[in-house]
Design a protein around this motif. Sequence first.
Motif, mmCIF file in Angstrom:
data_model
loop_
_atom_site.group_PDB
_atom_site.id
_atom_site.type_symbol
_atom_site.label_atom_id
_atom_site.label_comp_id
_atom_site.label_asym_id
_atom_site.label_seq_id
_atom_site.Cartn_x
_atom_site.Cartn_y
_atom_site.Cartn_z
ATOM 1 N N PRO A 1 0.820 -1.217 0.000
ATOM 2 C CA PRO A 1 0.000 0.000 0.000
ATOM 3 C C PRO A 1 0.849 1.261 0.000
ATOM 4 O O PRO A 1 1.945 1.293 0.560
ATOM 5 C CB PRO A 1 -0.821 -0.128 1.291
ATOM 6 N N SER A 2 0.339 2.302 -0.637
ATOM 7 C CA SER A 2 1.115 3.522 -0.855
ATOM 8 C C SER A 2 1.151 4.458 0.344
ATOM 9 O O SER A 2 2.103 5.226 0.492
ATOM 10 C CB SER A 2 0.544 4.291 -2.054
ATOM 11 N N HIS A 3 0.142 4.405 1.226
ATOM 12 C CA HIS A 3 0.016 5.469 2.205
ATOM 13 C C HIS A 3 0.254 5.066 3.655
ATOM 14 O O HIS A 3 0.832 5.833 4.414
ATOM 15 C CB HIS A 3 -1.378 6.107 2.077
ATOM 16 N N LYS B 1 -8.905 1.980 -0.421
ATOM 17 C CA LYS B 1 -8.590 0.555 -0.398
ATOM 18 C C LYS B 1 -7.966 0.174 0.944
ATOM 19 O O LYS B 1 -7.100 0.886 1.458
ATOM 20 C CB LYS B 1 -7.613 0.184 -1.523
ATOM 21 N N ALA C 1 -1.926 11.549 2.945
ATOM 22 C CA ALA C 1 -2.401 10.946 1.706
ATOM 23 C C ALA C 1 -3.237 11.959 0.951
ATOM 24 O O ALA C 1 -4.148 12.568 1.528
ATOM 25 C CB ALA C 1 -3.220 9.685 1.989
ATOM 26 N N GLU D 1 -4.875 2.728 1.426
ATOM 27 C CA GLU D 1 -4.598 3.759 0.420
ATOM 28 C C GLU D 1 -5.810 4.669 0.304
ATOM 29 O O GLU D 1 -6.952 4.189 0.266
ATOM 30 C CB GLU D 1 -4.313 3.151 -0.954
ATOM 31 N N PHE E 1 -6.874 7.718 -2.174
ATOM 32 C CA PHE E 1 -6.655 8.619 -3.311
ATOM 33 C C PHE E 1 -7.919 9.446 -3.523
ATOM 34 O O PHE E 1 -8.981 8.913 -3.835
ATOM 35 C CB PHE E 1 -6.336 7.829 -4.581
#
Length: 364
Positions: free
Chosen positions: A18-20, A96, A50, A157, A159
């Motif tokens: 996961p990005s965040h 997500k 985020a 995540e 966005f």
Amino acid sequence: MANNIVQNVNKWEREIAPSHYMLRVDSFSKLTTMLLKGGLHYFKSKSFDASGYKWNFLVYPSGDLKTNSMGHISVLVCIEDTTSLPKSWAKYADLKFFIYDQVRQKYSIFQVGGASNLPDFHSLKTELGISNLVSRAVFDDAANGYLVDDKCVFGVEVFLLDSKFAEERFNMFVEVDKTFTWKISNYSKLGSEVHNSYEFPAASFKWLLSLYPLGNGKSRGKHLSLFLKLLVDEKITCPKLLVHFILRVRNQKSEKHREYPCCYSFVPGSSESWGWPTFMRLNELRNLSNGFMVDDCIIIEAYLVSWVRDIAPSHYVLRIESFSNLTNMLSGGETQYFQSKVFEASGYKWIFYQGRPIKNMNTV
């Protein structure tokens, strides 16, 4: 805190983390026991960034009592300080949640709302989540990979979909029907340097042709190279012109001319030309029986059929006022596709197009 649980969930897997935010738990049983002894039903993360905002991740090890989710893992994210936002603020989110599958070494992804029904945060709904992420029976079974040796990993995540997109709009379709003829004498004496025609007007714009008598780049010594260029003009205010044009070398003995159509987006103010480095083989041109060269003279034409003006300008939107006109223009050109201007997304530059480019067509 207000309760806002979404039940519509899409699930799939991926290997990318996961990005965040990620939460690694070395002893899930001890965390659960500590929370119960402290009178808490959830663990709340530290703040993380985020999409330009600060958030908290909440996980309920035994389910959220407010949603009757006992026997399940429940998860939430909550947006922090919103005092700087207007009263009617709303943010749609691609949200997500993740659980790491330690057996298959992949992340199980749970997308809130599904791909076609994105949820929104607003002043009365500052948190969103999934009440029944997975059942404790599934989570606790080591064969499923979520909880192995009492260790587990969660992630999230967020966005936000802000409508800050690049946009183009085509609504001025103009029939040009303009032919420029360039007669070139003593062709064999021109050498390998580029030769430019004089400027010629067409539909309020100025153009010129660039000729490489002995080819350009990899085509040097093998082909005649030919390009069309839109000249810089401070009076041009539109960012782009989509032009349908035809370049040709006339056959002076018959109507079997060598020509290629094209539909290309010219950017006023740029030094770019568009055409063909392999327009015509030199041995074919020099063969006098073919009729393209007579008395060491060739005739080149640029036929501008029509153009459409771009008057406008979360990433790129193309608005078309007449799809049939655009389709007709593209079908008249050999490229058969529309290529957008460059736009920015996720820190990179992109181009939108659909179709297959012609291999021997290029820019200089």
